[in-house]
Design a protein around this motif. Structure first.
Motif, PDB file in Angstrom:
ATOM      1  N   PRO A 292      34.574  29.214  44.087  1.00 36.70           N
ATOM      2  CA  PRO A 292      33.601  30.416  43.803  1.00 36.70           C
ATOM      3  C   PRO A 292      33.014  30.932  45.028  1.00 36.70           C
ATOM      4  O   PRO A 292      32.454  31.956  45.221  1.00 36.70           O
ATOM      5  CB  PRO A 292      32.527  29.703  42.931  1.00 36.70           C
ATOM      6  CG  PRO A 292      33.542  28.681  42.234  1.00 36.70           C
ATOM      7  CD  PRO A 292      34.323  28.133  43.272  1.00 36.70           C
ATOM      8  N   SER A 293      32.368  29.883  46.076  1.00 38.98           N
ATOM      9  CA  SER A 293      31.814  30.194  47.090  1.00 38.98           C
ATOM     10  C   SER A 293      32.375  31.031  48.212  1.00 38.98           C
ATOM     11  O   SER A 293      31.990  32.070  48.858  1.00 38.98           O
ATOM     12  CB  SER A 293      31.358  28.807  47.801  1.00 38.98           C
ATOM     13  OG  SER A 293      32.642  28.288  48.294  1.00 38.98           O
ATOM     14  N   SER A 294      33.842  31.034  48.174  1.00 36.93           N
ATOM     15  CA  SER A 294      34.633  31.898  49.098  1.00 36.93           C
ATOM     16  C   SER A 294      34.697  33.330  48.420  1.00 36.93           C
ATOM     17  O   SER A 294      34.753  34.411  49.336  1.00 36.93           O
ATOM     18  CB  SER A 294      36.045  31.379  49.042  1.00 36.93           C
ATOM     19  OG  SER A 294      36.503  31.459  47.631  1.00 36.93           O
ATOM     20  N   LEU A 295      34.140  33.654  47.145  1.00 35.46           N
ATOM     21  CA  LEU A 295      34.339  34.763  46.687  1.00 35.46           C
ATOM     22  C   LEU A 295      33.095  35.700  47.174  1.00 35.46           C
ATOM     23  O   LEU A 295      32.972  36.755  47.178  1.00 35.46           O
ATOM     24  CB  LEU A 295      34.243  34.875  45.132  1.00 35.46           C
ATOM     25  CG  LEU A 295      35.352  34.129  44.296  1.00 35.46           C
ATOM     26  CD1 LEU A 295      35.300  34.575  42.847  1.00 35.46           C
ATOM     27  CD2 LEU A 295      36.620  34.952  44.850  1.00 35.46           C
ATOM     28  N   LEU A 296      31.963  34.938  47.459  1.00 34.04           N
ATOM     29  CA  LEU A 296      30.734  35.403  48.104  1.00 34.04           C
ATOM     30  C   LEU A 296      31.123  36.287  49.440  1.00 34.04           C
ATOM     31  O   LEU A 296      30.280  37.022  49.885  1.00 34.04           O
ATOM     32  CB  LEU A 296      29.734  34.589  48.138  1.00 34.04           C
ATOM     33  CG  LEU A 296      29.197  33.887  46.717  1.00 34.04           C
ATOM     34  CD1 LEU A 296      28.248  32.463  46.984  1.00 34.04           C
ATOM     35  CD2 LEU A 296      28.617  34.687  45.909  1.00 34.04           C
ATOM     36  N   ASP A 297      31.904  35.780  50.164  1.00 31.40           N
ATOM     37  CA  ASP A 297      32.301  36.318  51.420  1.00 31.40           C
ATOM     38  C   ASP A 297      32.983  37.794  51.303  1.00 31.40           C
ATOM     39  O   ASP A 297      32.666  38.526  52.132  1.00 31.40           O
ATOM     40  CB  ASP A 297      33.416  35.178  51.975  1.00 31.40           C
ATOM     41  CG  ASP A 297      32.723  34.051  52.490  1.00 31.40           C
ATOM     42  OD1 ASP A 297      31.538  33.900  52.596  1.00 31.40           O
ATOM     43  OD2 ASP A 297      33.331  32.950  52.401  1.00 31.40           O
ATOM     44  N   VAL A 298      33.431  37.918  50.197  1.00 31.91           N
ATOM     45  CA  VAL A 298      33.987  39.217  49.848  1.00 31.91           C
ATOM     46  C   VAL A 298      33.586  40.026  48.889  1.00 31.91           C
ATOM     47  O   VAL A 298      34.333  40.928  48.399  1.00 31.91           O
ATOM     48  CB  VAL A 298      35.748  39.056  49.769  1.00 31.91           C
ATOM     49  CG1 VAL A 298      36.253  38.532  51.078  1.00 31.91           C
ATOM     50  CG2 VAL A 298      36.051  38.147  48.666  1.00 31.91           C
ATOM     51  N   TRP A 299      32.227  39.785  48.598  1.00 32.04           N
ATOM     52  CA  TRP A 299      31.911  40.295  47.027  1.00 32.04           C
ATOM     53  C   TRP A 299      31.655  41.866  47.123  1.00 32.04           C
ATOM     54  O   TRP A 299      32.058  42.618  46.260  1.00 32.04           O
ATOM     55  CB  TRP A 299      30.845  39.795  46.677  1.00 32.04           C
ATOM     56  CG  TRP A 299      29.411  40.117  47.491  1.00 32.04           C
ATOM     57  CD1 TRP A 299      29.208  39.332  48.641  1.00 32.04           C
ATOM     58  CD2 TRP A 299      28.589  41.067  47.336  1.00 32.04           C
ATOM     59  NE1 TRP A 299      27.667  40.016  48.912  1.00 32.04           N
ATOM     60  CE2 TRP A 299      27.557  41.133  48.312  1.00 32.04           C
ATOM     61  CE3 TRP A 299      28.530  42.077  46.500  1.00 32.04           C
ATOM     62  CZ2 TRP A 299      26.289  41.980  48.258  1.00 32.04           C
ATOM     63  CZ3 TRP A 299      27.449  42.896  46.449  1.00 32.04           C
ATOM     64  CH2 TRP A 299      26.555  42.942  47.410  1.00 32.04           C
ATOM     65  N   TRP A 300      31.018  42.356  48.342  1.00 29.31           N
ATOM     66  CA  TRP A 300      31.008  43.806  48.194  1.00 29.31           C
ATOM     67  C   TRP A 300      32.127  44.613  48.782  1.00 29.31           C
ATOM     68  O   TRP A 300      32.383  45.740  48.302  1.00 29.31           O
ATOM     69  CB  TRP A 300      29.673  44.117  49.431  1.00 29.31           C
ATOM     70  CG  TRP A 300      30.107  43.714  50.752  1.00 29.31           C
ATOM     71  CD1 TRP A 300      29.969  42.858  51.498  1.00 29.31           C
ATOM     72  CD2 TRP A 300      30.829  44.845  51.662  1.00 29.31           C
ATOM     73  NE1 TRP A 300      30.227  43.043  52.725  1.00 29.31           N
ATOM     74  CE2 TRP A 300      30.858  44.075  52.814  1.00 29.31           C
ATOM     75  CE3 TRP A 300      31.105  46.036  51.676  1.00 29.31           C
ATOM     76  CZ2 TRP A 300      31.511  44.785  54.141  1.00 29.31           C
ATOM     77  CZ3 TRP A 300      31.877  46.682  52.883  1.00 29.31           C
ATOM     78  CH2 TRP A 300      31.895  45.975  53.951  1.00 29.31           C
ATOM     79  N   GLN A 301      33.068  43.825  49.573  1.00 32.87           N
ATOM     80  CA  GLN A 301      34.408  44.576  49.667  1.00 32.87           C
ATOM     81  C   GLN A 301      35.025  44.690  48.412  1.00 32.87           C
ATOM     82  O   GLN A 301      36.003  45.740  48.169  1.00 32.87           O
ATOM     83  CB  GLN A 301      35.220  43.705  51.173  1.00 32.87           C
ATOM     84  CG  GLN A 301      34.428  44.024  52.294  1.00 32.87           C
ATOM     85  CD  GLN A 301      33.672  42.657  52.345  1.00 32.87           C
ATOM     86  OE1 GLN A 301      33.134  41.941  51.498  1.00 32.87           O
ATOM     87  NE2 GLN A 301      33.709  42.090  53.618  1.00 32.87           N
ATOM     88  N   GLY A 302      35.007  43.518  47.686  1.00 34.63           N
ATOM     89  CA  GLY A 302      35.898  43.296  46.513  1.00 34.63           C
ATOM     90  C   GLY A 302      35.348  44.658  45.697  1.00 34.63           C
ATOM     91  O   GLY A 302      36.102  45.179  44.704  1.00 34.63           O
ATOM     92  N   LEU A 303      34.112  44.864  45.516  1.00 34.24           N
ATOM     93  CA  LEU A 303      33.436  45.730  44.579  1.00 34.24           C
ATOM     94  C   LEU A 303      33.889  47.218  45.079  1.00 34.24           C
ATOM     95  O   LEU A 303      34.154  48.040  44.113  1.00 34.24           O
ATOM     96  CB  LEU A 303      31.998  45.727  44.787  1.00 34.24           C
ATOM     97  CG  LEU A 303      31.344  44.444  43.824  1.00 34.24           C
ATOM     98  CD1 LEU A 303      29.641  44.634  43.938  1.00 34.24           C
ATOM     99  CD2 LEU A 303      31.698  44.754  42.274  1.00 34.24           C
ATOM    100  N   LEU A 304      34.004  47.475  46.151  1.00 33.98           N
ATOM    101  CA  LEU A 304      34.424  48.710  46.779  1.00 33.98           C
ATOM    102  C   LEU A 304      35.874  48.780  46.336  1.00 33.98           C
ATOM    103  O   LEU A 304      36.383  50.008  45.947  1.00 33.98           O
ATOM    104  CB  LEU A 304      34.221  48.726  48.212  1.00 33.98           C
ATOM    105  CG  LEU A 304      32.802  49.078  48.678  1.00 33.98           C
ATOM    106  CD1 LEU A 304      32.744  49.214  49.997  1.00 33.98           C
ATOM    107  CD2 LEU A 304      32.228  50.445  48.054  1.00 33.98           C
ATOM    108  N   ILE A 305      36.884  48.053  46.501  1.00 39.15           N
ATOM    109  CA  ILE A 305      38.073  48.024  46.397  1.00 39.15           C
ATOM    110  C   ILE A 305      38.692  48.194  45.030  1.00 39.15           C
ATOM    111  O   ILE A 305      39.353  49.237  44.503  1.00 39.15           O
ATOM    112  CB  ILE A 305      38.957  46.854  46.864  1.00 39.15           C
ATOM    113  CG1 ILE A 305      38.773  46.621  48.465  1.00 39.15           C
ATOM    114  CG2 ILE A 305      40.415  46.829  46.416  1.00 39.15           C
ATOM    115  CD1 ILE A 305      39.429  45.297  49.114  1.00 39.15           C
TER     116      ILE A 305
END
Length: 571
Positions: A292-305
């Motif tokens: 789960p911590s690795s998802l925090l590294d891409v959270w805003w990029q993931g939201l935009l995609i």
């Protein structure tokens, strides 16, 4: 204690937790896949379970088998009648629509993640397909009934767009890792994958049906196993010949599922359970694979995609196609919103790890986040959107629930259990007034914990289980008799072999036949003897409007069997 003992214990606990979590799906309005993923994440290294799992190769192997069974079950449950209605828009959405979605999402991903265009397109290809199981489990849980054309389009597109996404993903990985040159090589790979997969699926499906129609197995439980083995054979053969195993197993499932064979419904139930087990195992395992911590590294990029995928790419891929085929704006809007990402994108996200692509972990985390957002946002609002668009229709009548119990050796008959639902047309009617076909025998009736002797005076009640001995080709007639009022079985034969003692009122009630103007309490035997001025003989015919009655068997002075033909009007 052996390692396998520990693995069995852990696997059984996680599967049970996954099954129990599915009870929350309807209450929370979330797809079950999200809950299965959460179970895996909570059991993982950073969750409560502290289970360390970091084996992409094993996850890929299990995921491939699980996905094959999920697609096979989807093929078995896909009616050809639905395919014929919407194959044009659905096939374009499943091919060109996936490509447009992948292109638009991929271009955006390359800018958002600051990666190369080809890597961005790889992400677009991975998230290009939708999840049919997630969509329709939510619709069923919410009691949403859609227009038949709209529902069929969603079903066929979602069930058939996975091979295209898989092809695009594998092709882009070949370009990125193995230096495949775009152009003729890609076209050759496309035709080999799609053409080879389709041909193998058709061939194995045909051969399996021939085998099912000719073989008589000793054990009932072997029929579902035989069908499962045939599906895996189509997958393995196509994959080893360079074709798409996923397309092959789906087409093989469609071939088998749209033809009658012994213990078909038992086979469907087996594969439905197998598909659910595959989904639970796959998503729980993938939940273990992610931190789960690795998802925090891409959270805003993931939201935009995810935003580009949901609000830009999917609508632009859907609207022009459906507009061309005459869908309304409200219908196009719903199809655009029903773009849930599920099992296939997460499995495909493992491929870059398998290929050893630099930056594969970033791609996996980004795809995982996009799937979570898509499934959560679109899944939780799907029923609400359908209601707001005023696309919900009244629930149609359903046939009776059936279960094949056993075949009777070399005899063309079998024992089938029919369960009467609360809305069945048979409720509160005497068994003698059910207009059962000639030769059908109700062997036993169970009601709760009681065994009810099947007499003509027996009044049927909701929840009754009827154990019926019948010929295989009589099944559509029995399904019609025990169904809900208003249901018309499309497989009901045009020629019905009925008892001479059947009354007009019972025939009208059970088979939706029009006998307006006839004495409702008159039997077929009485009517035919009244109308036939000469001596009654086998083969004598009587016409009632658009219906022809033919005397079939006579015992003494009674007509025991009559053939009722409804094709006269069309002739």
């Amino acid at each position: 204690m052996f390692l396998i003992d520990q693995l069995i214990l852990v696997a059984s606990v996680l599967i049970l937790l996954g099954i129990l979590s599915s009870k929350l799906s309807a209450r929370l309005g979330l797809p079950m896949l999200v809950l299965f993923l959460l179970v895996g994440m909570l059991a993982g290294e950073e969750g409560f379970g502290r289970l360390a799992f970091n084996n992409p190769q094993f996850a890929h192997a299990v995921g491939t088998i699980a996905l094959a069974f999920i697609l096979f079950d989807g093929g078995l449950q896909t009616p050809l009648s639905a395919v014929k209605k919407v194959w044009k828009p659905a096939s374009i959405l499943a091919t060109l629509g996936v490509m447009v979605t992948a292109l638009l999402t991929g271009v955006a991903a390359s800018y958002i993640l600051s990666i190369s265009l080809m890597e961005g397109l790889l992400i677009g290809a991975i998230v290009g397909s939708t999840d049919a199981a997630a969509v329709f489990s939510l619709l069923r849980n919410a009691g949403i009934n859609l227009n038949e054309r709209l529902k069929s389009t969603l079903e066929i597109e979602s069930a058939s767009n996975d091979p295209m996404a898989i092809f695009l993903t594998v092709t882009l990985l070949e370009v990125l890792v193995n230096g495949l040159k775009p152009g003729v090589g890609v076209l050759q790979l496309f035709f080999l994958q799609m053409g080879g997969g389709a041909l193998v699926g058709l061939l194995i499906g045909y051969l399996t049906l021939q085998l099912l129609h000719r073989i008589q197995l000793q054990a009932t439980g072997l029929y579902p196993v035989l069908v499962a083995a045939a599906g895996l054979l189509s997958f393995g053969l196509a994959a080893n010949l360079g074709g798409s195993g996923f397309l092959a197993i789906f087409i093989c499932g469609v071939m088998i599922g749209n033809n009658k064979f012994s213990f078909q419904k038992t086979t469907f139930l087996f594969h439905d359970g197998l598909a659910w087990l595959s989904q639970i195992m796959m998503f729980v395992m993938l939940g273990l694979l992610i931190n789960p911590s690795s998802l925090l590294d891409v959270w805003w990029q993931g939201l935009l995609i995810a935003a580009v995928l949901i609000f830009v790419a999917r609508p632009l891929a859907v609207l022009p196609v459906l507009k061309w085929f005459g869908f309304s704006l409200r219908q196009m809007t719903l199809v655009s919103w029903v773009g849930l990402r599920g099992s296939v994108p997460i499995i495909l996200a493992i491929f870059p790890l398998m290929y050893g692509l630099p930056g594969a972990e970033l791609i996996f985390n980004a795809v995982f986040f996009v799937v979570l957002i898509s499934a959560t946002l679109q899944g939780s609002t799907l029923a609400w959107v359908a209601k707001k668009l005023d696309l919900i229709e009244p629930v149609t009548a359903k046939p009776a629930a059936t279960l094949e119990i056993t075949a009777l050796g070399d005899v063309d008959a079998e024992i089938v259990e029919y369960t009467l639902a609360a809305g069945s047309r048979a409720i509160n009617r005497r068994l003698s007034r059910m207009a059962l076909p000639e030769g059908v025998v109700v062997a036993m009736i169970t009601r709760q914990e009681q065994i009810i002797p099947p007499r003509g005076s027996t009044v049927l009640e909701a929840g009754d289980h009827l154990f019926v001995v019948l010929k295989k080709d009589y099944k559509p007639m029995l399904e019609q008799i025990f169904s809900e009022p208003g249901f018309i079985n499309p497989e009901l034969p045009t020629t019905l072999r009925l008892k001479g003692a059947s009354r007009f009122s019972d025939l009208a009630w059970c088979y939706n036949l029009d006998f307006t103007g006839q004495d409702a309490e008159l039997t077929l035997d009485e009517y035919c003897r009244e109308k036939l001025s000469t001596e009654v003989v086998a083969g004598a015919e009587v016409i009632i409007g658009a219906i022809k009655l033919t005397v079939d068997e006579i015992v003494g002075n009674r007509i025991t069997t009559i053939r009722l033909d409804t094709r006269l009007e069309s002739d």
